[in-house]
Design an enzyme around this catalytic site. Sequence first.
Site, PDB file in Angstrom:
ATOM      1  CD  GLN A 180      -3.628  -4.500   6.215  1.00 11.55           C
ATOM      2  OE1 GLN A 180      -3.703  -3.471   5.535  1.00 11.55           O
ATOM      3  NE2 GLN A 180      -4.031  -5.661   5.746  1.00 11.55           N
ATOM      4  CG  ASP A 204      -9.718  -0.229   4.400  1.00  7.23           C
ATOM      5  OD1 ASP A 204      -9.364  -0.726   3.316  1.00  7.23           O
ATOM      6  OD2 ASP A 204      -9.059  -0.335   5.449  1.00  7.23           O
ATOM      7  CE  LYS A 229      -3.843  -2.487   2.003  1.00 10.14           C
ATOM      8  NZ  LYS A 229      -4.700  -2.842   3.139  1.00 10.14           N
TER       9      LYS A 229
HETATM   10  N1  GUN Z   1      -7.041  -6.953   5.767  1.00 11.54           N
HETATM   11  C1  GUN Z   1      -7.354  -7.735   4.707  1.00 11.54           C
HETATM   12  N2  GUN Z   1      -7.893  -6.990   3.718  1.00 11.54           N
HETATM   13  C2  GUN Z   1      -7.931  -5.723   4.162  1.00 11.54           C
HETATM   14  C3  GUN Z   1      -8.358  -4.497   3.590  1.00 11.54           C
HETATM   15  O1  GUN Z   1      -8.851  -4.414   2.462  1.00 11.54           O
HETATM   16  N3  GUN Z   1      -8.202  -3.390   4.372  1.00 11.54           N
HETATM   17  C4  GUN Z   1      -7.708  -3.457   5.635  1.00 11.54           C
HETATM   18  N4  GUN Z   1      -7.624  -2.339   6.323  1.00 11.54           N
HETATM   19  N5  GUN Z   1      -7.299  -4.569   6.189  1.00 11.54           N
HETATM   20  C5  GUN Z   1      -7.404  -5.697   5.453  1.00 11.54           C
END
Ligand code: GUN
Length: 280
Positions: free
Chosen positions: A96, A119, A52
């Site tokens: 996350q 998100d 990211k």
């Molecule tokens: N953990 C697994 N997929 C995601 C996601 O799309 N966003 C976040 N914040 N955590 C995750």
Amino acid sequence: MAMIIDGKKISQQIKEELKEKVALQKAKGKTGALAVVQVGADPASSVYVRNKKNACAFIGIESLAYELPEETSEEELLSLIAELNGKEKVKGILVQLPLPAHINEDKVIQAISPEKDVDGFHPQSVGAMVIGEKGFLSCTPAGIIQLLKRSDIEICGKNCVIIGRSNIVGKPMALLMLRENATVTITHSKTQNLAEVCKQADILVVAMGKPQFIGAEYVKEGAVVIDVGIHRDADNKLCGDVKYGEVEPIASAITPVPGGVGPMTIAMLMNNCVQSIEEG
Ligand code: GUN
């Protein structure tokens, strides 16, 4: 022989488009940063977080990393989120998941300001999606819609069966497919005659979290198969929820693992960040 839906290539195209948009935003004086928060050092989460940050660097937006120790309390995390909510420069906040067991994920998600919820997990973002109002869309399902559209796969009027009902994938996927005028069925661990139901699908989205579970008996000849799963097999190789070798010959199109859905999630996160910067 199925068309292989190349998520790596399509996500790269999207990131190139976003890079241009960010340059135009900068020229107009519009900038902003994405705050990326990780609690603990789960190795899979560390990979996602690194990807990211790299995507932010590629499209030209600043990322601010908050790497907190495993023993961080819920209160401390909530106080960091409150601080980030109040920072003018921060246009997106990403925490996350999964979080350590002593932290309530729902409470954390709800603490993020909906204006910065890139998100798309906040109940307000989910509610806006349900009624078709503007808001941040959940990244993985939005990425799947882009994969289909950019591969010229018709969604309107098609039978779409989704395996899995999580808040992150299954439920928002159903809503976005409905928005595209598909006829939608959500299946889950209690569904009876799963194979029979899946065999009706023109588009089968598999997000069940079981390595190499879906074989040919679940798939109609000519169906489009989207595999959201990501696991390591006995040889430590990445694999999905679908038995790729068995399903690929009968599908008309299929996403590989890796290189299918995975890269799209990050591309759509970047899209949400650019949208947030645009909206100021
Ligand atoms: N953990 C697994 N997929 C995601 C996601 O799309 N966003 C976040 N914040 N955590 C995750």
